[in-house]
Write an enzyme that holds these catalytic residues in place. Structure first.
Site, PDB file in Angstrom:
ATOM      1  N   THR A   1       6.755   5.142  -4.504  1.00  0.00           N
ATOM      2  CA  THR A   1       6.504   3.735  -4.830  1.00  0.00           C
ATOM      3  C   THR A   1       5.237   3.495  -5.631  1.00  0.00           C
ATOM      4  O   THR A   1       4.294   4.297  -5.594  1.00  0.00           O
ATOM      5  CB  THR A   1       6.410   2.911  -3.516  1.00  0.00           C
ATOM      6  OG1 THR A   1       6.399   1.527  -3.823  1.00  0.00           O
ATOM      7  CG2 THR A   1       5.177   3.242  -2.704  1.00  0.00           C
TER       8      THR A   1
ATOM      9  N   ARG B   1       0.951   9.669   0.064  1.00  0.00           N
ATOM     10  CA  ARG B   1       0.598   8.251  -0.008  1.00  0.00           C
ATOM     11  C   ARG B   1      -0.747   8.102  -0.721  1.00  0.00           C
ATOM     12  O   ARG B   1      -1.647   8.940  -0.559  1.00  0.00           O
ATOM     13  CB  ARG B   1       0.484   7.736   1.430  1.00  0.00           C
ATOM     14  CG  ARG B   1       0.155   6.277   1.582  1.00  0.00           C
ATOM     15  CD  ARG B   1       1.309   5.419   1.243  1.00  0.00           C
ATOM     16  NE  ARG B   1       1.192   4.070   1.774  1.00  0.00           N
ATOM     17  CZ  ARG B   1       1.941   3.062   1.340  1.00  0.00           C
ATOM     18  NH1 ARG B   1       2.842   3.247   0.390  1.00  0.00           N
ATOM     19  NH2 ARG B   1       1.824   1.865   1.865  1.00  0.00           N
TER      20      ARG B   1
ATOM     21  N   THR C   1      10.172  -0.050  -4.905  1.00  0.00           N
ATOM     22  CA  THR C   1       9.933   1.274  -4.374  1.00  0.00           C
ATOM     23  C   THR C   1      11.213   1.955  -4.763  1.00  0.00           C
ATOM     24  O   THR C   1      12.146   1.308  -5.223  1.00  0.00           O
ATOM     25  CB  THR C   1       9.748   1.176  -2.836  1.00  0.00           C
ATOM     26  OG1 THR C   1       8.499   0.549  -2.559  1.00  0.00           O
ATOM     27  CG2 THR C   1       9.786   2.507  -2.122  1.00  0.00           C
TER      28      THR C   1
ATOM     29  N   SER D   1       2.572   2.199   5.511  1.00  0.00           N
ATOM     30  CA  SER D   1       3.780   2.058   4.707  1.00  0.00           C
ATOM     31  C   SER D   1       4.968   1.714   5.591  1.00  0.00           C
ATOM     32  O   SER D   1       4.923   1.897   6.810  1.00  0.00           O
ATOM     33  CB  SER D   1       4.046   3.376   3.979  1.00  0.00           C
ATOM     34  OG  SER D   1       5.289   3.336   3.321  1.00  0.00           O
ATOM     35  N   SER D   2       6.034   1.241   4.966  1.00  0.00           N
ATOM     36  CA  SER D   2       7.308   1.048   5.672  1.00  0.00           C
ATOM     37  C   SER D   2       8.345   2.053   5.189  1.00  0.00           C
ATOM     38  O   SER D   2       9.495   2.014   5.646  1.00  0.00           O
ATOM     39  CB  SER D   2       7.854  -0.354   5.398  1.00  0.00           C
ATOM     40  OG  SER D   2       6.958  -1.324   5.859  1.00  0.00           O
TER      41      SER D   2
ATOM     42  N   GLY E   1      12.383  -1.514  -0.638  1.00  0.00           N
ATOM     43  CA  GLY E   1      12.512  -2.852  -0.046  1.00  0.00           C
ATOM     44  C   GLY E   1      11.343  -3.289   0.807  1.00  0.00           C
ATOM     45  O   GLY E   1      11.513  -4.180   1.647  1.00  0.00           O
ATOM     46  N   GLY E   2      10.155  -2.674   0.624  1.00  0.00           N
ATOM     47  CA  GLY E   2       8.985  -3.124   1.388  1.00  0.00           C
ATOM     48  C   GLY E   2       9.258  -3.074   2.879  1.00  0.00           C
ATOM     49  O   GLY E   2       9.818  -2.097   3.394  1.00  0.00           O
TER      50      GLY E   2
ATOM     51  N   ASP F   1      -1.011  -3.030   0.715  1.00  0.00           N
ATOM     52  CA  ASP F   1      -0.341  -2.603   1.959  1.00  0.00           C
ATOM     53  C   ASP F   1      -1.334  -2.434   3.104  1.00  0.00           C
ATOM     54  O   ASP F   1      -0.931  -2.262   4.256  1.00  0.00           O
ATOM     55  CB  ASP F   1       0.439  -1.288   1.737  1.00  0.00           C
ATOM     56  CG  ASP F   1       1.898  -1.552   1.386  1.00  0.00           C
ATOM     57  OD1 ASP F   1       2.344  -2.706   1.509  1.00  0.00           O
ATOM     58  OD2 ASP F   1       2.595  -0.599   0.992  1.00  0.00           O
TER      59      ASP F   1
END
Ligand code: GLY
Length: 570
Positions: free
Chosen positions: A400, A108, A382, A453-454, A474-475, A424
């Site tokens: 992403t 990340r 993403t 993050s998701s 898709g966030g 984010d």
């Protein structure tokens, strides 16, 4: 010219000497079509683009394993799917290895050293999502290249071999699909706004399907990575180009930030659901914990008898989603910086207690803090890839730039988009990010911290062997899409194709509404409205890529109908 290029690509792979004869095409950048599903015995790759899936398949055919294929596919996506495939962003890898180990890698992005919690607030304390979402200041320190090198100990082939398809695709070009041409045309205004240097994506006349996109600067950047390893990105020429770009646009990433970036192995987030073991990503992704909470909240109910997307089943799942996302806003963030109470949030007694307020047939509500209905983002970009091999390795990677084309700033002379991942973070308590998600202290900006993050790359095991490899972009809709895909397969016994392609829905606590895809059942929608839910019709939710291991050991790979996504296997 085209024929020459085709021959060059075929010649390259033949020249590599190990490409097996197969009916599966080699890399065909000037003529390719989508393949939505395939059943294969030796290995399979599903990704957002046919050429990236082809690159992964080629690597499998050259003797590589699922990790090799995941690396080559990510690199190819960085070229052929520039809206989300990336080297200027970050991602997560979840893998089940042939020796039985489950591993995860966190690559990340991080906040730069000069980042701070109020960096997007003006003198009056008002938050500027424009700055956290657009242009240079929106970028976190990229993690992807570090993540690919951190993956290499689990791979079999050389990095030089894995990066070569991407270099060729950048250098020689590939033809655009209708969807990609449209997407680049929609980007032109932002490209002018957030760039001062020429780049491969800008064009005075509209892009058309069939046009060839050549990315010479990106090819040179990838070549430096091929020659110098991670230092070819985080130091030397590429790092200098990134910092020069920052200086042109008042960004804050420094040479020191780049040099200090490391990818981080993390302990996987593992839990059982009935007879399955689910392996997911821990913090700084909320994905693994949210999936755990949602699956466990519905486990005590007989959801399989309620029927697929019956109002009863959807209501139960929506209420589980609402409660999990309320916890996300309050408690979740980078646990290197904030004590996330992961165990407490996943405890069975806690989750049972959370569902005590669930009343079948009646909507709960989320309005204990100020509601804020925000528009659905136009581009929740993403990308996810799922890979498996016949050695026993399975890999799920979600990667992403955050929004489509990230910050829309291309590093001048280096040819790649920088992320806008700083959005984010929670830039101010209660201020929704581009996905409408709110947060507080747990996800506040600190130097070197990773934003929550998701992303939910997930592997489902049965008897400690891979059964499903799943994930989606898709966030904030990512964890709910993965949740629904698993429930569709495990509880409703849907075919893999239906589990991926049937309409999805989403609730994230705030805004207090259920998002539904356009083709969601109107009978169920009416029944939910009568229970008190606000429904919001929207475009596609996610692009889910699934590989399922069939009882005969073969791999069924399914690419989502919602995009150019593509499944390959052999
Ligand atoms: N940028 C989307 C996510 O990480 O959840």
């Amino acid at each position: 010219m085209r024929l020459y290029h085709c021959l060059l690509f075929i010649a390259f792979f033949t020249a590599c000497g190990t490409a097996k004869k197969s009916s599966t095409p080699v890399l065909t950048p000037y003529s390719y079509t989508n393949q939505k599903n395939i059943t294969a015995g030796k290995g399979a790759v599903v990704s957002a683009h046919p050429l990236a899936s082809q690159a992964g398949l080629l690597v499998l055919q050259q003797g590589g394993n699922a990790v090799d294929a995941a690396i080559a596919t990510q690199l190819a996506l960085a070229v052929v799917y520039p809206g989300a495939g990336n080297i200027g962003g970050g991602g997560f890898l979840v893998a089940h290895l042939k020796d039985g180990r489950n591993i995860t890698l966190d690559y990340r992005e991080k906040a730069p050293a000069a980042g701070h919690r109020d960096m997007y607030l003006d003198a009056a304390g008002n938050a500027s999502t424009d700055k956290s979402q657009n242009g240079h200041l929106a970028a976190g320190v990229p993690g992807t290249i570090a993540g690919l090198f951190a993956s290499m100990p689990y791979a079999k082939l050389s990095f030089e071999k894995l990066i070569t398809p991407a270099i060729l695709l950048a250098e020689k070009g590939f033809v655009l699909t209708e969807r990609e041409a449209r997407s680049l045309n929609n980007l032109q205004e932002d490209l002018k706004k957030y760039n001062t240097q020429p780049n491969a994506f800008m064009k005075n006349t509209p892009w058309k399907a069939g046009d060839t996109l050549v990315q010479t600067d990106l090819a040179r950047t990838l070549q430096r990575v091929k020659e110098k390893g991670a230092a070819g990105f985080y130091e030397g020429e590429t790092a200098k180009l990134i910092v020069a770009e920052m200086q042109r646009g008042k960004g804050i990433i420094t040479l020191e930030d780049l040099k200090k970036y490391t990818a981080q192995p993390r302990e996987p987030h593992v839990f059982d659901y009935k007879t399955y073991t689910i392996v997911g990503m821990p913090m700084p992704s909320s994905g693994g914990l949210l999936l755990h909470q949602m699956m466990k909240m519905i486990e005590p109910y007989q959801i399989s008898t309620m029927g697929f997307q019956s109002a009863e089943a959807v209501q139960l799942m929506v209420e589980a989603e609402r409660r999990a996302y309320a916890d996300r806003a309050e408690y979740m963030g980078d646990k290197d910086f904030y004590p996330v109470p992961e165990k407490a949030l996943a405890a069975t007694a806690y989750l049972t207690d959370r569902m005590k307020t669930f009343t079948p047939g009646k909507a709960s509500n989320s309005n204990d803090i100020k509601p804020g209905v925000v528009p659905v983002p136009e581009h929740e970009e993403t990308t996810h890839l799922s890979v498996i091999d016949n050695e026993g390795n399975a890999v799920a990677v979600t990667t992403t730039l955050n929004g489509g084309y990230g910050s829309r700033t291309v590093v001048g002379g280096a040819g790649f988009f920088l992320n806008n991942e700083m959005d984010d973070f929670s830039i101010k308590p209660g201020v929704p990010n581009m996905y409408g998600a709110v947060g507080g202290e747990a996800n506040a900006i600190k130097p070197g911290k990773r934003m929550l993050s998701s992303m939910t790359p997930t592997i489902v095991l049965q008897n400690n062997k891979p059964y499903l490899v799943v994930g989606t972009p898709g966030g904030t809709t990512i964890p709910t899409s993965v949740f629904q895909t698993l429930v569709n397969i495990i509880e409703f016994n849907l075919s893999t194709i239906d589990a991926v392609n049937k309409p999805k829905f989403h609730h994230q606590w705030l805004p207090d509404r259920v998002d539904i895809e356009n083709d969601f059942s109107s009978a169920t929608a009416i029944a939910l409205e009568m229970m008190g839910y606000k429904l919001y019709k929207r475009g596609a939710i996610g692009r889910t890529e699934v590989i399922k291991v069939l009882p005969n050991g073969k791999f069924e790979a399914v690419a989502d109908k919602r995009g150019d996504d593509d499944a390959r296997g052999w």
